[in-house]
Design an enzyme around this catalytic site. Sequence first.
Site, PDB file in Angstrom:
ATOM      1  N   TYR A  43       0.830  -1.216   0.000  1.00 12.76           N
ATOM      2  CA  TYR A  43       0.000   0.000   0.000  1.00 12.76           C
ATOM      3  C   TYR A  43       0.858   1.256   0.000  1.00 12.76           C
ATOM      4  O   TYR A  43       0.503   2.270  -0.606  1.00 12.76           O
ATOM      5  CB  TYR A  43      -1.007  -0.018   1.159  1.00 12.76           C
ATOM      6  CG  TYR A  43      -2.211  -0.864   0.804  1.00 12.76           C
ATOM      7  CD1 TYR A  43      -3.197  -0.372  -0.051  1.00 12.76           C
ATOM      8  CD2 TYR A  43      -2.326  -2.171   1.252  1.00 12.76           C
ATOM      9  CE1 TYR A  43      -4.272  -1.158  -0.435  1.00 12.76           C
ATOM     10  CE2 TYR A  43      -3.394  -2.967   0.878  1.00 12.76           C
ATOM     11  CZ  TYR A  43      -4.367  -2.458   0.029  1.00 12.76           C
ATOM     12  OH  TYR A  43      -5.427  -3.243  -0.359  1.00 12.76           O
ATOM     13  N   ARG A  96       1.811   1.764  -3.512  1.00 13.67           N
ATOM     14  CA  ARG A  96       0.684   2.285  -4.297  1.00 13.67           C
ATOM     15  C   ARG A  96       0.412   3.744  -3.942  1.00 13.67           C
ATOM     16  O   ARG A  96       0.116   4.561  -4.807  1.00 13.67           O
ATOM     17  CB  ARG A  96      -0.588   1.442  -4.079  1.00 13.67           C
ATOM     18  CG  ARG A  96      -0.512   0.056  -4.710  1.00 13.67           C
ATOM     19  CD  ARG A  96      -1.890  -0.580  -4.879  1.00 13.67           C
ATOM     20  NE  ARG A  96      -2.723   0.132  -5.842  1.00 13.67           N
ATOM     21  CZ  ARG A  96      -2.711  -0.073  -7.161  1.00 13.67           C
ATOM     22  NH1 ARG A  96      -1.923  -0.974  -7.693  1.00 13.67           N
ATOM     23  NH2 ARG A  96      -3.495   0.633  -7.946  1.00 13.67           N
ATOM     24  N   GLN A 123     -14.402   1.420  -8.541  1.00 18.64           N
ATOM     25  CA  GLN A 123     -13.683   0.433  -7.728  1.00 18.64           C
ATOM     26  C   GLN A 123     -12.364   1.026  -7.266  1.00 18.64           C
ATOM     27  O   GLN A 123     -11.625   0.399  -6.512  1.00 18.64           O
ATOM     28  CB  GLN A 123     -13.411  -0.830  -8.560  1.00 18.64           C
ATOM     29  CG  GLN A 123     -14.660  -1.508  -9.067  1.00 18.64           C
ATOM     30  CD  GLN A 123     -14.323  -2.530 -10.141  1.00 18.64           C
ATOM     31  OE1 GLN A 123     -14.003  -3.682  -9.852  1.00 18.64           O
ATOM     32  NE2 GLN A 123     -14.391  -2.121 -11.390  1.00 18.64           N
ATOM     33  N   ASN A 124     -12.055   2.227  -7.753  1.00 15.02           N
ATOM     34  CA  ASN A 124     -10.744   2.806  -7.456  1.00 15.02           C
ATOM     35  C   ASN A 124     -10.718   3.458  -6.083  1.00 15.02           C
ATOM     36  O   ASN A 124     -11.697   4.056  -5.646  1.00 15.02           O
ATOM     37  CB  ASN A 124     -10.365   3.831  -8.523  1.00 15.02           C
ATOM     38  CG  ASN A 124     -10.248   3.197  -9.895  1.00 15.02           C
ATOM     39  OD1 ASN A 124     -10.210   1.969 -10.003  1.00 15.02           O
ATOM     40  ND2 ASN A 124     -10.213   3.997 -10.935  1.00 15.02           N
ATOM     41  N   VAL A 125      -9.557   3.362  -5.454  1.00 19.33           N
ATOM     42  CA  VAL A 125      -9.388   3.935  -4.116  1.00 19.33           C
ATOM     43  C   VAL A 125      -8.435   5.124  -4.176  1.00 19.33           C
ATOM     44  O   VAL A 125      -8.021   5.645  -3.151  1.00 19.33           O
ATOM     45  CB  VAL A 125      -8.852   2.862  -3.129  1.00 19.33           C
ATOM     46  CG1 VAL A 125      -9.848   1.708  -2.998  1.00 19.33           C
ATOM     47  CG2 VAL A 125      -7.484   2.323  -3.568  1.00 19.33           C
ATOM     48  N   HIS A 144     -14.826   0.318  -3.137  1.00 16.88           N
ATOM     49  CA  HIS A 144     -13.709  -0.349  -2.454  1.00 16.88           C
ATOM     50  C   HIS A 144     -12.981   0.541  -1.453  1.00 16.88           C
ATOM     51  O   HIS A 144     -11.873   0.219  -1.036  1.00 16.88           O
ATOM     52  CB  HIS A 144     -12.733  -0.926  -3.490  1.00 16.88           C
ATOM     53  CG  HIS A 144     -13.316  -2.061  -4.289  1.00 16.88           C
ATOM     54  ND1 HIS A 144     -12.761  -2.547  -5.462  1.00 16.88           N
ATOM     55  CD2 HIS A 144     -14.426  -2.810  -4.078  1.00 16.88           C
ATOM     56  CE1 HIS A 144     -13.520  -3.541  -5.922  1.00 16.88           C
ATOM     57  NE2 HIS A 144     -14.524  -3.713  -5.116  1.00 16.88           N
ATOM     58  N   CYS A 146      -2.570   3.079  15.479  1.00 19.71           N
ATOM     59  CA  CYS A 146      -3.582   4.045  15.940  1.00 19.71           C
ATOM     60  C   CYS A 146      -3.095   4.659  17.266  1.00 19.71           C
ATOM     61  O   CYS A 146      -2.227   4.082  17.937  1.00 19.71           O
ATOM     62  CB  CYS A 146      -4.885   3.279  16.147  1.00 19.71           C
ATOM     63  SG  CYS A 146      -6.220   4.202  16.913  1.00 19.71           S
ATOM     64  N   CYS A 173      -4.538   4.559  19.943  1.00 14.95           N
ATOM     65  CA  CYS A 173      -4.874   3.633  21.038  1.00 14.95           C
ATOM     66  C   CYS A 173      -3.860   2.504  21.140  1.00 14.95           C
ATOM     67  O   CYS A 173      -3.948   1.670  22.039  1.00 14.95           O
ATOM     68  CB  CYS A 173      -6.277   3.048  20.837  1.00 14.95           C
ATOM     69  SG  CYS A 173      -6.355   1.661  19.674  1.00 14.95           S
ATOM     70  N   THR A 220     -12.007  -1.581 -16.460  1.00 15.55           N
ATOM     71  CA  THR A 220     -12.037  -2.639 -15.440  1.00 15.55           C
ATOM     72  C   THR A 220     -11.938  -3.992 -16.123  1.00 15.55           C
ATOM     73  O   THR A 220     -12.544  -4.203 -17.177  1.00 15.55           O
ATOM     74  CB  THR A 220     -13.294  -2.570 -14.543  1.00 15.55           C
ATOM     75  OG1 THR A 220     -13.274  -3.693 -13.649  1.00 15.55           O
ATOM     76  CG2 THR A 220     -14.588  -2.568 -15.328  1.00 15.55           C
TER      77      THR A 220
HETATM   78  P1  OAD Z   1      -7.656  -4.467 -13.103  1.00 17.44           P
HETATM   79  O1  OAD Z   1      -6.214  -4.180 -12.902  1.00 17.44           O
HETATM   80  O2  OAD Z   1      -8.122  -5.849 -12.805  1.00 17.44           O
HETATM   81  O3  OAD Z   1      -8.052  -4.162 -14.593  1.00 17.44           O
HETATM   82  C1  OAD Z   1      -7.670  -2.981 -15.237  1.00 17.44           C
HETATM   83  C2  OAD Z   1      -8.309  -2.979 -16.596  1.00 17.44           C
HETATM   84  O4  OAD Z   1      -8.041  -1.725 -17.209  1.00 17.44           O
HETATM   85  C3  OAD Z   1      -7.792  -4.047 -17.548  1.00 17.44           C
HETATM   86  O5  OAD Z   1      -8.892  -4.703 -18.130  1.00 17.44           O
HETATM   87  C4  OAD Z   1      -6.976  -3.269 -18.585  1.00 17.44           C
HETATM   88  O6  OAD Z   1      -7.061  -3.840 -19.883  1.00 17.44           O
HETATM   89  C5  OAD Z   1      -7.675  -1.932 -18.548  1.00 17.44           C
HETATM   90  N1  OAD Z   1      -6.831  -0.781 -18.922  1.00 17.44           N
HETATM   91  C6  OAD Z   1      -5.516  -0.554 -18.649  1.00 17.44           C
HETATM   92  N2  OAD Z   1      -5.114   0.635 -19.095  1.00 17.44           N
HETATM   93  C7  OAD Z   1      -6.202   1.218 -19.671  1.00 17.44           C
HETATM   94  C8  OAD Z   1      -6.440   2.457 -20.317  1.00 17.44           C
HETATM   95  N3  OAD Z   1      -5.482   3.367 -20.458  1.00 17.44           N
HETATM   96  N4  OAD Z   1      -7.689   2.709 -20.796  1.00 17.44           N
HETATM   97  C9  OAD Z   1      -8.672   1.781 -20.668  1.00 17.44           C
HETATM   98  N5  OAD Z   1      -8.510   0.597 -20.067  1.00 17.44           N
HETATM   99  C10 OAD Z   1      -7.299   0.299 -19.567  1.00 17.44           C
HETATM  100  O7  OAD Z   1      -8.461  -3.370 -12.265  1.00 17.44           O
HETATM  101  P2  OAD Z   1      -9.954  -3.415 -11.717  1.00 17.44           P
HETATM  102  O8  OAD Z   1     -10.864  -4.072 -12.677  1.00 17.44           O
HETATM  103  O9  OAD Z   1     -10.271  -2.048 -11.265  1.00 17.44           O
HETATM  104  O10 OAD Z   1      -9.776  -4.296  -5.450  1.00 17.44           O
HETATM  105  O11 OAD Z   1      -9.761  -4.331 -10.457  1.00 17.44           O
HETATM  106  C11 OAD Z   1     -10.826  -4.542  -9.583  1.00 17.44           C
HETATM  107  C12 OAD Z   1     -10.356  -4.652  -8.178  1.00 17.44           C
HETATM  108  O12 OAD Z   1      -9.336  -5.640  -8.068  1.00 17.44           O
HETATM  109  C13 OAD Z   1      -9.678  -3.420  -7.630  1.00 17.44           C
HETATM  110  O13 OAD Z   1     -10.599  -2.449  -7.176  1.00 17.44           O
HETATM  111  C14 OAD Z   1      -8.878  -3.961  -6.507  1.00 17.44           C
HETATM  112  C15 OAD Z   1      -8.312  -5.178  -7.174  1.00 17.44           C
HETATM  113  O14 OAD Z   1      -7.956  -6.193  -6.337  1.00 17.44           O
HETATM  114  C16 OAD Z   1      -9.363  -4.407  -4.191  1.00 17.44           C
HETATM  115  O15 OAD Z   1      -8.253  -4.046  -3.849  1.00 17.44           O
HETATM  116  C17 OAD Z   1     -10.406  -4.950  -3.294  1.00 17.44           C
END
Ligand code: OAD
Length: 237
Positions: A65, A68, A99-101, A117, A146, A148, A186
């Site tokens: 983290y 990131r 889903q982005n943080v 998320h 924390c 505490c 995604t």
């Molecule tokens: P992923 O990393 O699984 O997928 C990213 C997607 O973005 C892929 O399908 C890529 O092809 C696409 N991509 C990359 N660059 C791009 C661009 N410039 N334009 C358009 N598309 C692009 O990410 P998420 O689907 O967000 O959760 O992942 C879902 C969750 O998995 C996250 O929120 C996180 C992770 O584990 C937790 O941490 C709980």
Amino acid sequence: MSLEQAREWLGSATAVAVLTGAGISAESGVPVFRGAGGLWKDYRPEDLATPEAFARDPRLVWEWYNWRREAIRQAKPNAGHAALVRLEIQKPRFTLITQNVDGLHDMAGSGRILKLHGDIWRMRCTSCGSNWPDRRVPLPKLPPHCGCGGLARPGVVWFGEPLPEGMMREAEHATLEAQVLLVVGTSAQVYPAAGLIPLAKQAGARVIQVNLEPTPYSGIVDCALEGPAGEILPRLI
Ligand code: OAD
């Protein structure tokens, strides 16, 4: 289906929902989770973003983290984030589900955001349950604690954990009332978020997907646009 057709659907819709994932922030320099450049030290997100991984080795999870947070700290919203702000202004009913943080939608100026998320800039105490913002990069000491004395964890949702109370219901509601669901960057592999795509289809909405590559839902969406979100969204909106 062409970009022109998708632009027409989006242009005539009065209720729009958008689902974003890590791909929308990729052009801002934030690493995605899956695919090229997604892995940190060869760990898959499923190996680190879990309560079990944190219980086993909180320092390792915090190192990830911290890495990131460093990447996100330097990032600025891109043309894709900005296009979604314009879309929100145009539409009477609009919901951004992410889903982005990373907080880049907030920084771009989006108003109503359902952060499924959580938020990487918040922390939560595993002992007393309090939560607070923390934007320090890098964190001075890992793992952080924390006041505490309890161990702090990132304010995000991990695999196997429930989403913030009521948020998925709101996301489903917005999806069900939308005439168009726009799905951006995604991999559509993580649930329940990915389930919004078939839900929108069942409810009769048009689904437009923007991604660099095909996803498991490419076959059922109405229009799958392949290319970078930062280039396609400004042309679409
Ligand atoms: P992923 O990393 O699984 O997928 C990213 C997607 O973005 C892929 O399908 C890529 O092809 C696409 N991509 C990359 N660059 C791009 C661009 N410039 N334009 C358009 N598309 C692009 O990410 P998420 O689907 O967000 O959760 O992942 C879902 C969750 O998995 C996250 O929120 C996180 C992770 O584990 C937790 O941490 C709980």
